[in-house]
Design a protein around this motif. Sequence first.
Motif, short mmCIF file in Angstrom:
data_model
loop_
_atom_site.label_atom_id
_atom_site.label_comp_id
_atom_site.label_asym_id
_atom_site.label_seq_id
_atom_site.Cartn_x
_atom_site.Cartn_y
_atom_site.Cartn_z
N SER A 115 0.79 -1.22 0.08
CA SER A 115 0.12 0.23 -0.01
C SER A 115 0.93 1.26 0.08
N SER A 116 0.31 2.48 0.50
CA SER A 116 1.11 3.45 0.15
C SER A 116 0.54 4.55 1.14
N ALA A 117 1.73 5.54 1.46
CA ALA A 117 1.31 6.64 2.32
C ALA A 117 0.28 7.68 1.64
N PHE A 168 6.37 5.01 2.72
CA PHE A 168 6.39 6.46 2.45
C PHE A 168 7.10 6.62 1.32
N ASN A 169 8.48 7.15 1.22
CA ASN A 169 9.32 7.26 0.01
C ASN A 169 10.05 6.13 0.03
N ALA A 170 9.92 5.25 -0.83
CA ALA A 170 10.81 4.12 -1.06
C ALA A 170 12.13 4.45 -1.66
N THR A 187 10.15 9.29 -12.37
CA THR A 187 9.55 10.66 -11.76
C THR A 187 10.12 11.07 -10.46
N HIS A 188 10.73 9.83 -9.86
CA HIS A 188 11.04 10.13 -8.38
C HIS A 188 12.33 11.02 -8.18
N LEU A 189 12.21 11.71 -6.88
CA LEU A 189 13.36 12.51 -6.71
C LEU A 189 14.66 12.16 -6.79
N ILE A 190 15.07 11.07 -6.09
CA ILE A 190 16.50 10.59 -5.72
C ILE A 190 16.95 10.12 -7.03
N LEU A 204 17.70 18.76 -12.50
CA LEU A 204 16.51 18.51 -11.89
C LEU A 204 15.58 19.64 -11.85
N LYS A 205 14.43 19.51 -11.92
CA LYS A 205 13.24 20.43 -11.77
C LYS A 205 12.85 20.30 -10.40
N ILE A 206 13.00 21.48 -9.48
CA ILE A 206 12.33 21.22 -8.20
C ILE A 206 10.87 21.78 -8.32
N PHE A 207 9.98 21.00 -7.87
CA PHE A 207 8.49 21.14 -8.33
C PHE A 207 8.00 22.11 -7.00
N GLY A 208 8.36 23.29 -7.01
CA GLY A 208 7.89 24.23 -6.01
C GLY A 208 8.84 24.49 -4.98
N THR A 217 10.59 24.12 0.08
CA THR A 217 10.47 22.91 -0.73
C THR A 217 10.01 21.73 0.03
N CYS A 218 9.14 20.86 -0.58
CA CYS A 218 8.42 19.63 0.07
C CYS A 218 9.31 18.65 0.86
N ILE A 219 8.67 18.02 1.85
CA ILE A 219 9.49 17.40 2.98
C ILE A 219 8.94 15.89 2.73
N ARG A 220 9.90 14.98 2.75
CA ARG A 220 9.28 13.51 2.67
C ARG A 220 10.15 12.70 3.46
N ASP A 221 9.73 11.53 3.69
CA ASP A 221 10.25 10.74 4.66
C ASP A 221 10.65 9.47 3.80
N ARG A 280 4.88 23.97 -9.00
CA ARG A 280 4.46 23.01 -8.24
C ARG A 280 4.17 21.75 -9.00
N ARG A 281 3.98 20.66 -8.64
CA ARG A 281 3.47 19.27 -9.04
C ARG A 281 2.01 19.10 -8.42
N ALA A 282 1.06 18.98 -9.41
CA ALA A 282 -0.33 18.59 -8.81
C ALA A 282 -0.41 17.41 -7.80
N GLY A 283 -0.95 17.71 -6.89
CA GLY A 283 -1.25 16.65 -5.94
C GLY A 283 -0.14 16.14 -5.01
N ASP A 284 0.86 17.33 -4.64
CA ASP A 284 2.04 17.04 -3.79
C ASP A 284 1.47 17.74 -2.60
N PRO A 285 1.42 16.83 -1.34
CA PRO A 285 1.42 17.44 -0.17
C PRO A 285 2.83 18.00 0.25
N VAL A 287 4.35 18.35 3.35
CA VAL A 287 5.00 17.55 4.32
C VAL A 287 4.31 16.20 4.36
N LEU A 288 5.12 14.86 4.29
CA LEU A 288 4.58 13.77 4.43
C LEU A 288 5.74 12.80 5.27
N VAL A 289 5.46 12.64 6.71
CA VAL A 289 6.53 12.03 7.39
C VAL A 289 5.77 10.93 8.06
#
Length: 324
Positions: A115-117, A168-170, A187-190, A204-208, A217-221, A280-285, A287-289
Amino acid sequence: MRTLVCGGAGYIGSHMARLLAAHGHEVVVLDDLSTGHAQAVQWGRLIQADVLHPPSLEAAFAGQRFDAVFHFCARSLVAESMVRPYDYYASNVVGTLNLLETMRRHGVRRLVFSSSASVFGQPVSDMVDEDHPAQPINPYGASKLMVERILADAATAYGLDSVALRYFNAAGATADACIGESHACETHLIPNVLRSVLGSGPALKIFGGDYPTPDGTCIRDYVHVEDLAQAHLLALDYLDAHPGAHAFNLGNGRGFSVREVIAAASAVTGRAAPWEMAPRRAGDPAVLVASSRRAKAELGWSPAWTGLEAIIESAWRWHRAQPW
Ligand code: UFG
């Protein structure tokens, strides 16, 4: 144990197959190779089958008994799900139903589900635990949540025991760089940061850069793919004493911004990572931790890869070894 890894030619599924084999389990991989890679299937027999084609599933289950199924087959790009929702509901919901029905007919009663965050949607608290409201904001997250609901019903109706693991972010790759993340359309950041470092992708394009976070910029786990695989193994053991349908969040419990990821990638590679600011990219929260307290307490899960630089370094070893 004989295990079926659906989607075992893909990124997380291939790491799962490797871990299962290392623990002495027999592995059979089921994959349609639409996004996975035959060369990633190194720890078990490959059956080419499509979850949207029930006869191919039936053929895969015929004549052999699986003790458990790990299900990674899915379409998993949030942005794509916004513009092709039917494809997402078909692959992720109808495809899973086909698999579940085949399992039911063949008496296979244990499933660990990817499943997914994204089932949580826009977070309303800093740390997202299992009690956080699940209100997906895109078809991808909605499709995963629908399956979680189906699994709860399947426990009651058919006695299917399952664990849904919300990643969260594999990120990352095996320490020996023999398998890693490879998507035709990345499409993934890393991976994108590392491709820009290698010059094998555009800057790299920083989306927002205007999010309500310390650097905008967006925060991910980010959680290592081998730690995710380990959680699946623990989840299977958990079902021995805990019948029913369960769900756990999997992350490191620490968030990093896009800019922090770029800085860490530069530190690891010793090279500058070219980037430019983009909308920004549509649908990006923002912060997601994850709070993975429950996975730690109940599954006994303890991620081995807790540092961002170590995770990126493992991805870097893999990316550097690729012909792109
Ligand atoms: N990002 C960029 N540039 C890029 C790629 C990503 O700035 O080229 C940003 C994104 O906007 C986001 C962050 O980096 O803020 C992470 O993006 P990813 O695409 O790497 O990952 P996501 O957080 O969008 O998605 C991942 C999984 C999904 C899952 C989600 C759950 O890919 O399957 O985590 O949080 F649903």
